[in-house]
Design a protein around this motif. Structure first.
Motif, PDB file in Angstrom:
ATOM      1  N   LEU A  35       3.134  -5.091  -0.695  1.00 53.71           N
ATOM      2  CA  LEU A  35       4.200  -5.946  -0.170  1.00 53.71           C
ATOM      3  C   LEU A  35       4.116  -6.054   1.353  1.00 53.71           C
ATOM      4  O   LEU A  35       4.246  -7.149   1.919  1.00 53.71           O
ATOM      5  N   PHE A  36       3.864  -4.932   2.019  1.00 54.18           N
ATOM      6  CA  PHE A  36       3.722  -4.940   3.470  1.00 54.18           C
ATOM      7  C   PHE A  36       2.559  -5.845   3.893  1.00 54.18           C
ATOM      8  O   PHE A  36       2.687  -6.625   4.839  1.00 54.18           O
ATOM      9  N   THR A  37       1.442  -5.757   3.189  1.00 52.80           N
ATOM     10  CA  THR A  37       0.276  -6.572   3.527  1.00 52.80           C
ATOM     11  C   THR A  37       0.568  -8.055   3.331  1.00 52.80           C
ATOM     12  O   THR A  37       0.186  -8.880   4.165  1.00 52.80           O
ATOM     13  N   VAL A  38       1.247  -8.394   2.246  1.00 54.81           N
ATOM     14  CA  VAL A  38       1.609  -9.797   2.002  1.00 54.81           C
ATOM     15  C   VAL A  38       2.542 -10.294   3.107  1.00 54.81           C
ATOM     16  O   VAL A  38       2.312 -11.372   3.681  1.00 54.81           O
ATOM     17  N   LEU A  39       3.581  -9.519   3.417  1.00 52.82           N
ATOM     18  CA  LEU A  39       4.527  -9.938   4.462  1.00 52.82           C
ATOM     19  C   LEU A  39       3.858 -10.051   5.830  1.00 52.82           C
ATOM     20  O   LEU A  39       4.087 -11.021   6.561  1.00 52.82           O
ATOM     21  N   LEU A  40       3.019  -9.087   6.159  1.00 60.27           N
ATOM     22  CA  LEU A  40       2.307  -9.131   7.436  1.00 60.27           C
ATOM     23  C   LEU A  40       1.383 -10.344   7.510  1.00 60.27           C
ATOM     24  O   LEU A  40       1.300 -10.999   8.555  1.00 60.27           O
ATOM     25  N   SER A  41       0.747 -10.671   6.411  1.00 59.72           N
ATOM     26  CA  SER A  41      -0.140 -11.842   6.373  1.00 59.72           C
ATOM     27  C   SER A  41       0.639 -13.132   6.572  1.00 59.72           C
ATOM     28  O   SER A  41       0.163 -14.054   7.241  1.00 59.72           O
ATOM     29  N   LEU A  42       1.827 -13.200   5.980  1.00 60.40           N
ATOM     30  CA  LEU A  42       2.658 -14.400   6.134  1.00 60.40           C
ATOM     31  C   LEU A  42       3.230 -14.520   7.547  1.00 60.40           C
ATOM     32  O   LEU A  42       3.340 -15.623   8.088  1.00 60.40           O
ATOM     33  N   HIS A 113      10.598  10.038   7.932  1.00 60.20           N
ATOM     34  CA  HIS A 113       9.805   8.840   7.623  1.00 60.20           C
ATOM     35  C   HIS A 113       9.678   7.960   8.868  1.00 60.20           C
ATOM     36  O   HIS A 113       8.600   7.447   9.168  1.00 60.20           O
ATOM     37  N   VAL A 114      10.792   7.801   9.586  1.00 67.28           N
ATOM     38  CA  VAL A 114      10.766   7.001  10.812  1.00 67.28           C
ATOM     39  C   VAL A 114       9.870   7.666  11.854  1.00 67.28           C
ATOM     40  O   VAL A 114       9.045   7.006  12.496  1.00 67.28           O
ATOM     41  N   LEU A 115      10.012   8.967  12.014  1.00 69.83           N
ATOM     42  CA  LEU A 115       9.196   9.700  12.987  1.00 69.83           C
ATOM     43  C   LEU A 115       7.705   9.568  12.661  1.00 69.83           C
ATOM     44  O   LEU A 115       6.899   9.238  13.529  1.00 69.83           O
ATOM     45  N   PHE A 116       7.345   9.812  11.415  1.00 68.15           N
ATOM     46  CA  PHE A 116       5.929   9.672  11.014  1.00 68.15           C
ATOM     47  C   PHE A 116       5.485   8.208  11.104  1.00 68.15           C
ATOM     48  O   PHE A 116       4.305   7.928  11.316  1.00 68.15           O
ATOM     49  N   GLY A 117       6.423   7.279  10.920  1.00 63.65           N
ATOM     50  CA  GLY A 117       6.093   5.858  10.986  1.00 63.65           C
ATOM     51  C   GLY A 117       5.855   5.340  12.392  1.00 63.65           C
ATOM     52  O   GLY A 117       5.332   4.245  12.568  1.00 63.65           O
ATOM     53  N   LEU A 118       6.202   6.108  13.391  1.00 62.15           N
ATOM     54  CA  LEU A 118       6.024   5.662  14.776  1.00 62.15           C
ATOM     55  C   LEU A 118       4.595   5.826  15.282  1.00 62.15           C
ATOM     56  O   LEU A 118       4.315   5.508  16.437  1.00 62.15           O
ATOM     57  N   ILE A 119       3.684   6.276  14.441  1.00 62.96           N
ATOM     58  CA  ILE A 119       2.306   6.549  14.861  1.00 62.96           C
ATOM     59  C   ILE A 119       1.639   5.310  15.470  1.00 62.96           C
ATOM     60  O   ILE A 119       0.915   5.421  16.452  1.00 62.96           O
ATOM     61  N   ARG A 121       3.521   2.475  16.352  1.00 55.95           N
ATOM     62  CA  ARG A 121       4.688   1.740  16.835  1.00 55.95           C
ATOM     63  C   ARG A 121       5.304   0.867  15.742  1.00 55.95           C
ATOM     64  O   ARG A 121       5.456   1.303  14.622  1.00 55.95           O
ATOM     65  N   TRP A 122       5.653  -0.378  16.057  1.00 53.60           N
ATOM     66  CA  TRP A 122       6.387  -1.239  15.124  1.00 53.60           C
ATOM     67  C   TRP A 122       5.616  -1.504  13.849  1.00 53.60           C
ATOM     68  O   TRP A 122       6.192  -1.640  12.778  1.00 53.60           O
ATOM     69  N   PHE A 123       4.313  -1.616  13.963  1.00 53.47           N
ATOM     70  CA  PHE A 123       3.456  -1.945  12.821  1.00 53.47           C
ATOM     71  C   PHE A 123       3.617  -0.912  11.711  1.00 53.47           C
ATOM     72  O   PHE A 123       3.954  -1.224  10.575  1.00 53.47           O
ATOM     73  N   SER A 124       3.397   0.345  12.042  1.00 51.49           N
ATOM     74  CA  SER A 124       3.496   1.399  11.035  1.00 51.49           C
ATOM     75  C   SER A 124       4.940   1.774  10.750  1.00 51.49           C
ATOM     76  O   SER A 124       5.260   2.257   9.656  1.00 51.49           O
ATOM     77  N   LEU A 125       5.834   1.546  11.698  1.00 47.08           N
ATOM     78  CA  LEU A 125       7.248   1.820  11.472  1.00 47.08           C
ATOM     79  C   LEU A 125       7.792   0.927  10.361  1.00 47.08           C
ATOM     80  O   LEU A 125       8.512   1.392   9.475  1.00 47.08           O
ATOM     81  N   CYS A 126       7.432  -0.345  10.388  1.00 43.95           N
ATOM     82  CA  CYS A 126       7.863  -1.267   9.327  1.00 43.95           C
ATOM     83  C   CYS A 126       7.314  -0.826   7.970  1.00 43.95           C
ATOM     84  O   CYS A 126       8.029  -0.846   6.965  1.00 43.95           O
ATOM     85  N   ALA A 127       6.046  -0.431   7.952  1.00 44.52           N
ATOM     86  CA  ALA A 127       5.442   0.041   6.697  1.00 44.52           C
ATOM     87  C   ALA A 127       6.149   1.297   6.203  1.00 44.52           C
ATOM     88  O   ALA A 127       6.404   1.453   5.001  1.00 44.52           O
ATOM     89  N   SER A 128       6.498   2.183   7.121  1.00 43.15           N
ATOM     90  CA  SER A 128       7.167   3.430   6.762  1.00 43.15           C
ATOM     91  C   SER A 128       8.555   3.170   6.185  1.00 43.15           C
ATOM     92  O   SER A 128       8.947   3.785   5.190  1.00 43.15           O
ATOM     93  N   ILE A 129       9.292   2.284   6.787  1.00 45.34           N
ATOM     94  CA  ILE A 129      10.641   1.953   6.302  1.00 45.34           C
ATOM     95  C   ILE A 129      10.555   1.286   4.932  1.00 45.34           C
ATOM     96  O   ILE A 129      11.344   1.584   4.033  1.00 45.34           O
TER      97      ILE A 129
END
Length: 173
Positions: A35-42, A113-119, A121-129
């Protein structure tokens, strides 16, 4: 003797629960990763800056970047996401037991999850959430996932990548 038997039963329950957690995390990772890949592609179909002038160019850019994003983000979400999500949940569970507040498990797990998602920045944070949200929805279903479901979810994601790659190949020929 009775305490020993109770300890063995608890260990087996933890082991069984741990396996089912892994299966749920794999399914969560494949759903949220795809889902993240589809949304990021769009949202970001052309990260290299070339202007898109038509709907056809946009669709081609979305499909082509989907294959690229899927090759890099999906394995990262699957490996890093599953590993850190299990850690987050276990730390949250441990803290909630220690302070005797069930809600603390959710809060601590979300924060980790948010802390680990900040690796990244926003890119991985969105995936983490997205991963955390997907996993919480699946967790609320209180269902044990099987290895067949975990492997099937992986196969479905790989098939999506193969179909997109095949569509690009047909489009270019």
């Amino acid at each position: 003797m009775n305490l020993f038997i109770e300890g063995v039963i608890k260990k087996k329950q933890l082991k069984i629960g741990g396996i089912h957690i892994l299966q749920r995390k794999i399914v969560s990772a494949t759903i949220s990763g795809t889902l993240f890949t589809v949304l990021l592609s769009l949202i970001e179909p052309n990260p290299f800056g070339k202007p898109i002038n038509s709907t056809g160019e946009y669709l081609f850019a979305v499909v082509s970047i989907f294959t690229l994003y899927m090759m890099y983000t999906f394995p990262a979400i699957l490996l890093y996401g599953v590993f850190t999500s299990i850690i987050s949940d276990k730390v949250g569970e441990f803290i909630s037991i220690k302070i005797k507040r069930k809600k603390a498990e959710f809060v601590v797990s979300a924060m980790l999850h948010v802390l680990f998602g900040l690796i990244l920045r926003w890119f991985s944070l969105c995936a983490s959430i997205l991963f955390f949200s997907t996993d919480q929805i699946m967790k609320k279903r209180v269902r044990r996932y099987t290895w067949v479901e975990a492997i099937s979810s992986l196969i479905i994601s790989i098939l999506m990548w193969m179909i997109a790659s095949g569509a690009l190949w047909l489009w270019e020929t």
